[in-house]
Motif scaffolding. Structure first.
Motif, PDB file in Angstrom:
ATOM      1  N   VAL A 466      -3.901  -1.545  37.833  1.00 38.45           N
ATOM      2  CA  VAL A 466      -2.988  -0.400  37.857  1.00 38.45           C
ATOM      3  C   VAL A 466      -2.852   0.098  36.407  1.00 38.45           C
ATOM      4  O   VAL A 466      -2.467  -0.671  35.518  1.00 38.45           O
ATOM      5  CB  VAL A 466      -1.620  -0.771  38.443  1.00 38.45           C
ATOM      6  N   LEU A 467      -3.176   1.375  36.192  1.00 30.16           N
ATOM      7  CA  LEU A 467      -3.177   1.954  34.840  1.00 30.16           C
ATOM      8  C   LEU A 467      -2.058   2.982  34.725  1.00 30.16           C
ATOM      9  O   LEU A 467      -1.942   3.877  35.574  1.00 30.16           O
ATOM     10  CB  LEU A 467      -4.527   2.613  34.545  1.00 30.16           C
ATOM     11  N   ARG A 468      -1.237   2.811  33.689  1.00 33.18           N
ATOM     12  CA  ARG A 468      -0.173   3.784  33.399  1.00 33.18           C
ATOM     13  C   ARG A 468      -0.583   4.548  32.144  1.00 33.18           C
ATOM     14  O   ARG A 468      -0.826   3.970  31.087  1.00 33.18           O
ATOM     15  CB  ARG A 468       1.158   3.069  33.162  1.00 33.18           C
ATOM     16  N   THR A 469      -0.679   5.871  32.272  1.00 38.75           N
ATOM     17  CA  THR A 469      -1.077   6.717  31.140  1.00 38.75           C
ATOM     18  C   THR A 469       0.140   7.016  30.264  1.00 38.75           C
ATOM     19  O   THR A 469       1.294   6.810  30.686  1.00 38.75           O
ATOM     20  CB  THR A 469      -1.689   8.024  31.660  1.00 38.75           C
ATOM     21  N   PRO A 470      -0.064   7.495  29.061  1.00 35.36           N
ATOM     22  CA  PRO A 470       1.080   7.747  28.148  1.00 35.36           C
ATOM     23  C   PRO A 470       2.099   8.716  28.711  1.00 35.36           C
ATOM     24  O   PRO A 470       3.291   8.652  28.346  1.00 35.36           O
ATOM     25  CB  PRO A 470       0.412   8.309  26.900  1.00 35.36           C
ATOM     26  N   ASP A 471       1.671   9.659  29.583  1.00 31.87           N
ATOM     27  CA  ASP A 471       2.626  10.632  30.135  1.00 31.87           C
ATOM     28  C   ASP A 471       3.404  10.082  31.328  1.00 31.87           C
ATOM     29  O   ASP A 471       4.138  10.817  31.992  1.00 31.87           O
ATOM     30  CB  ASP A 471       1.890  11.918  30.531  1.00 31.87           C
ATOM     31  N   GLY A 472       3.252   8.815  31.641  1.00 31.69           N
ATOM     32  CA  GLY A 472       4.010   8.203  32.729  1.00 31.69           C
ATOM     33  C   GLY A 472       3.320   8.242  34.078  1.00 31.69           C
ATOM     34  O   GLY A 472       3.843   7.693  35.058  1.00 31.69           O
TER      35      GLY A 472
END
Length: 576
Positions: A466-472
């Motif tokens: 599961v990947l969370r990007t900097p923009d949420g």
């Protein structure tokens, strides 16, 4: 027709009696009635002679009535009077008999005056009496025959009553035996049911302290007034408790002992003198057997005066089963402690590469022996890249922990030569297939490189990262993974790439974190993605360790903790 006799002595009375008999015979009076008539007349004449004087006997034949006259029958009247009876007002004595035949006139010679004729006439009267007596004898014989039949009938009735009484007693005895057998069967069924239910309760736990606690709850108060479980080599910090001598004998011999003032007579139980600790209270001491030697003794006091022998047999069997459950629980705890110790010893200390934050959590299963298969690792490659991996070996216990350590060592060895995540998983697949054909594993590997703005990853039968990007925004990396490691299949596991910007966070985990029996794994992955997306970027940047803890709390709130949980957070730090 009327005849009259004057009676002043016995001869006159005899002639009158003979005349009465002959006249009654001439009129067809039956012998029995004729005899009764003459006897009655003779008795009355004797009574008159005792009074003295001259008496008169009058015999009259006349129709007895209209009905008898029409039928051709008459009546014979006998009247005895005294000459002065009318003056005294005394009623005459009289008797009347029915004559079946019309009366005939006997004439004046009906009664002989000479002695020979009188005797002959008396003999005739005696013949009538003999005939009557003969008939009375026949009647007596008939009465005797009927009396004998009645006696035989009574004897038969008495015998029948005796047979019925015997049959009733036999039936009552059969009913009593049936009730006793039914009661014994019900008691046996009750004991077997209790033994089965109690065994299920004892074997349901893998904590021997819990088993020891449950045993008295099962037995008190129905089968015992008190229960004391003495486990050897138990150091719980409490003072040493005094034990009955019978318990010591049971521990030494491995045989049940019964201590009381009187022998118990319980099957398979040896009798001992009463305990000095409580002489008035019987005690049944049953050892907790194992393969080698007893591991303890259970001491019980009876719920009443003494135990039923069948209840004692059931208690011995239940204690044996409880001992097996305690022994299994101890072995399980021992093996679990070894596996957990080995597991934690093999879990590596995470490195601190520049620009990459790492936080890992490993929680062993709290129920069952489901530990020893989950693992995580992170290490540098010679080219400066960082390999992060989370895996899960099928099976549990020591074997899974050992296999996990071998996979971890093999992966590190393969990674020294370089290679992408897909290539490393392919080599692990071949290694496991040839080393342990009956064991399988899942794994996911992610590679970070400081000079490459992309993330390279590969999975083999494992839940997706599961990947969370900097923009949420949160993305589930569910590109086609490879099959499980070790299955009998030749496979080349492919690499996948995804752009990776500073401030991104990658979560690698095992199925114990997200899978629930009633829901499957997909809802759990969705909950993980939602929880990861709820963090503020500053929190992940500043406190990744705290974020790992806060991530576990909501996800494990509904978990039964029957499997290991492994979580590895990889946060690519942003510019300072």
């Amino acid at each position: 027709m009327t005849r009259t006799w004057q009676i002043s002595d016995v001869t006159d009375a005899a002639r009158a009696r003979v005349a009465t008999a002959r006249l009654a015979a001439a009129c067809g009076v039956p012998p029995l009635e004729r005899t009764r008539l003459t006897a009655a007349v003779g008795a009355q004449l004797r009574l008159c002679l005792t009074k003295g004087g001259t008496w008169r006997l009058t015999l009259t034949t006349s129709p007895a009535g209209r009905a008898t006259a029409e039928a051709g029958k008459g009546a014979l009247h006998a009247v005895v009077t005294s000459p002065d009876a009318a003056a005294a007002g005394e009623p005459p004595w009289q008797v009347t008999v029915v004559c079946p035949e019309p009366a005939t006139d006997l004439g004046d010679g009906a009664v002989p005056d000479d002695a020979a004729g009188l005797a002959e006439a008396l003999l005739g009267a005696d013949e009538d009496t003999a005939l009557v007596l003969e008939r009375l004898g026949e009647q007596e014989d008939l009465v005797g025959f009927h009396r004998e039949e009645l006696q035989q009938t009574n004897q038969g009735v008495v015998a029948l009553h005796a047979e019925l009484d015997a049959a009733g007693r036999a039936q009552r005895e059969a009913f009593a035996a049936e009730r006793k057998a039914r009661t014994e069967a019900e008691n046996a069924r009750r004991r077997l049911t209790f033994l089965a239910d109690a065994s299920a309760v004892l074997t349901a736990s893998l904590d021997h302290h819990e088993i020891v606690r449950r045993l008295p709850e099962l037995l008190v108060p129905e089968y015992a007034a008190s229960v004391d479980v003495w486990l050897f080599e138990q150091d719980d910090g409490r003072p040493v408790q005094a034990r009955p001598a019978a318990a010591v004998v049971a521990a030494r011999t491995g045989r049940p002992q019964y201590a009381a003032t009187h022998p118990g007579g319980l099957p398979g139980v040896q009798d001992q003198p009463p305990s000095a600790l409580d002489p008035d209270r019987p005690a049944l001491c049953i050892p907790l057997p194992t393969r080698q030697a007893p591991q303890g003794v259970v001491t019980l006091s009876p719920p009443g005066e003494l135990w039923d022998p069948d209840d004692a047999v059931m208690l011995v069997e239940l204690t044996r089963r409880a001992s097996i459950a305690i022994d299994h629980a101890r072995r399980y705890q021992h093996n679990r402690d070894i596996a957990e110790t080995l597991q934690r010893a093999l879990l590596t200390e995470l490195p601190s590469p520049a620009g990459l934050g790492l936080a890992a959590r490993y929680l062993p299963a709290t129920h069952g022996l489901n530990i020893g298969g989950d693992w995580y690792d992170a290490f540098r490659q010679p080219d400066g890249g960082v390999i992060t991996v989370v895996g899960d070996v099928t099976g549990h216990g020591l074997r899974a922990a050992v296999m996990m350590s071998q996979l971890r060592t093999a992966l590190r060895a393969y990674a020294v030569d370089g290679g992408s995540p897909g290539r490393l998983l392919t080599r692990l697949h071949t290694f496991l297939h040839h080393l342990q054909p009956d064991l399988f594993a899942t794994a996911v590997i992610a590679r970070f490189h400081p000079d490459d703005p992309t993330l390279t990853w590969a999975a083999a039968g494992h839940p997706p990262p599961v990947l969370r990007t900097p923009d949420g925004q949160v993305r589930i990396l569910d590109d086609k993974p490879g099959a499980m490691l070790g299955i009998p299949l030749n496979q080349e596991i492919a690499d996948h790439t995804v752009p990776l910007a500073p401030g991104s966070t990658l979560a690698l985990y095992t199925d114990g974190l997200v899978e629930r029996r009633a829901q499957g794994i997909d809802p759990g992955i969705g909950r993980l993605a939602h929880a990861l997306g709820s963090f503020a970027p500053a929190k992940l940047e500043a406190d990744l360790e705290g974020a790992a803890d806060r991530l576990l709390d909501p996800l494990l709130s509904d978990s039964e903790r029957d499997d290991d949980v492994c979580l590895l957070l990889c946060h690519l730090r942003g510019p300072a």
